[in-house]
Scaffold this active site. Sequence first.
Site, PDB file in Angstrom:
ATOM      1  N   GLU A   1      10.403  26.415 -37.214  1.00 50.81           N
ATOM      2  CA  GLU A   1      10.365  27.576 -37.147  1.00 50.81           C
ATOM      3  C   GLU A   1      10.634  27.575 -35.520  1.00 50.81           C
ATOM      4  OE1 GLU A   1      10.782  30.316 -40.055  1.00 50.81           O
ATOM      5  OE2 GLU A   1      11.936  30.552 -38.497  1.00 50.81           O
TER       6      GLU A   1
ATOM      7  N   VAL B   1      14.465  27.944 -33.888  1.00 47.93           N
ATOM      8  CA  VAL B   1      16.110  29.396 -34.101  1.00 47.93           C
ATOM      9  C   VAL B   1      15.543  29.832 -34.091  1.00 47.93           C
ATOM     10  CG1 VAL B   1      17.517  29.638 -35.772  1.00 47.93           C
ATOM     11  CG2 VAL B   1      17.403  27.093 -36.230  1.00 47.93           C
TER      12      VAL B   1
ATOM     13  N   LYS C   1      21.436  25.463 -33.620  1.00 47.55           N
ATOM     14  CA  LYS C   1      20.459  26.186 -34.758  1.00 47.55           C
ATOM     15  C   LYS C   1      22.036  26.159 -35.868  1.00 47.55           C
ATOM     16  CE  LYS C   1      18.929  28.537 -30.237  1.00 47.55           C
ATOM     17  NZ  LYS C   1      19.377  29.647 -29.055  1.00 47.55           N
TER      18      LYS C   1
ATOM     19  N   GLY D   1      11.921  33.395 -25.014  1.00 48.59           N
ATOM     20  CA  GLY D   1      10.546  33.597 -24.262  1.00 48.59           C
ATOM     21  C   GLY D   1       9.430  33.224 -25.408  1.00 48.59           C
TER      22      GLY D   1
ATOM     23  N   GLY E   1      13.825  31.617 -31.872  1.00 50.62           N
ATOM     24  CA  GLY E   1      12.564  32.198 -31.405  1.00 50.62           C
ATOM     25  C   GLY E   1      11.885  32.605 -32.520  1.00 50.62           C
TER      26      GLY E   1
HETATM   27  N1  HSE Z   1      19.372  29.181 -24.153  1.00 52.44           N
HETATM   28  C1  HSE Z   1      18.953  29.878 -25.839  1.00 52.44           C
HETATM   29  C2  HSE Z   1      19.005  30.580 -25.576  1.00 52.44           C
HETATM   30  C3  HSE Z   1      16.778  30.313 -25.734  1.00 52.44           C
HETATM   31  O1  HSE Z   1      19.589  31.297 -25.048  1.00 52.44           O
HETATM   32  O2  HSE Z   1      18.812  31.966 -27.110  1.00 52.44           O
HETATM   33  C4  HSE Z   1      16.453  30.135 -27.039  1.00 52.44           C
HETATM   34  O3  HSE Z   1      16.850  28.755 -27.552  1.00 52.44           O
END
Ligand code: HSE
Length: 435
Positions: A129, A132, A205, A302, A134
């Site tokens: 999970e 993709v 993603k 994060g 966060g």
């Molecule tokens: N580098 C990614 C972003 C981090 O900026 O969304 C999370 O996958």
Amino acid sequence: MNEVLKVGLIGLGTVGQGVVRVLATNAEEIAQRAGRRIVVTDASVRDASRARDCDLSGIRLHADPFAVVNADVDVIVELIGGISPAQELIAAAIARGKPVVTANKALIAERGNEILAAARAQGVLLAFEAAVAGGIPIIKVLREGLTANHIDSLAGIINGTCNYILTQMTAKGQSFAAALADAQKLGYAEADPTFDVEGIDAAHKLAILASIAFGMPLQFAAVATEGLSKVQAQDIQLARELGYRIKSLGIAKRSARGVELRVHPTLVPEDHLLAKTDGALNAIRVHGNAVGQTVYVGRGAGGEPTASAVIADLIDVARLVGADARHFVPALGFGADTLRALPTLAFADIESAYYLRLQVADEPGVLRAITSILAELDISVEAILQKEPRDDEDATLAIISSEIPEHRCDLALAKLRELPFVRPDVSRLRVEHFA
Ligand code: HSE
């Protein structure tokens, strides 16, 4: 509650520390939901001397990540990212019959077909999970919540770094480089930020989402990408004047012609929710034939938002301890034997509306010559904006086209570039109306 799910954590970076913190903060509710306590007992760290923002008491630290796989743990959480040694570690865990939770989008997108096959063969749960968007539970949404639907398209802001950069450039007039540096400081960017700005992170993603939405194996190599470098400050401004915001979108659509998988800067109508999703937030629009349009917004990166997704997977693992693997929700939503590779379309084969920006000499007949070329190719102009030239400068022209095959747009651009009064700096971006 005496039963415990012992977790081995590979990687104690931003997300790993978030997992330890959230498991501690919400321990009681998590145990009530999972039916047992979830406790990190072992973790691997590259640099044990580094200060960490979580309580590590009770956790055995290992320098060798394979020691975590071999430790007395019930589930492995892989948070080191990248292909190797993550793939070998996950393979070793599966071989030992240990369920795996991973946030590794690159690994799932590029090697997921073989890894998932190995997990199926062993009857082991493999959950991702956190790979993709966060904290947005978009995998569960597609795999379970919208499972009654034929999903025809999805489109999303699935890279927080790109969204942060575009937001800063739009709202504050910040330069691309300064906004990227800030995104890195805030911990949004990948270790190699070209993965963010060239669309590779979003492509990983998107490949995962499309597979679950459309019932096809992971087809990362088929994702067409265009990076943020195509966007100039004046495009952001002109798009605003035309009623659009520029967002880097991952788009997956299917039709009788095949599947489109693409990541690129996109003009989005300013009143659409995706246009209003700013900063490092992620947002994903999914369209299903029964439900219609649904949109999911939240923090896509994060420590704690990503920990939220990792722990949701851990709770699934805890609930399924001892269950027959036939009761698992299929990893890609569809039964593995029903997945079908679908033909995918290259950029040249897609149909879209386009934004064109031309610098042209300020002479009579210029507009007529340009619109004649477009008319000859059956391209209708939906909107046009000309900025009055200042002093001796060229005029700037921004056009929104009707929906046309991209190869026809390419032909129009080639013909426009041949006109003596059109300067070489021509810009072309795609437009999505979500009709
Ligand atoms: N580098 C990614 C972003 C981090 O900026 O969304 C999370 O996958």
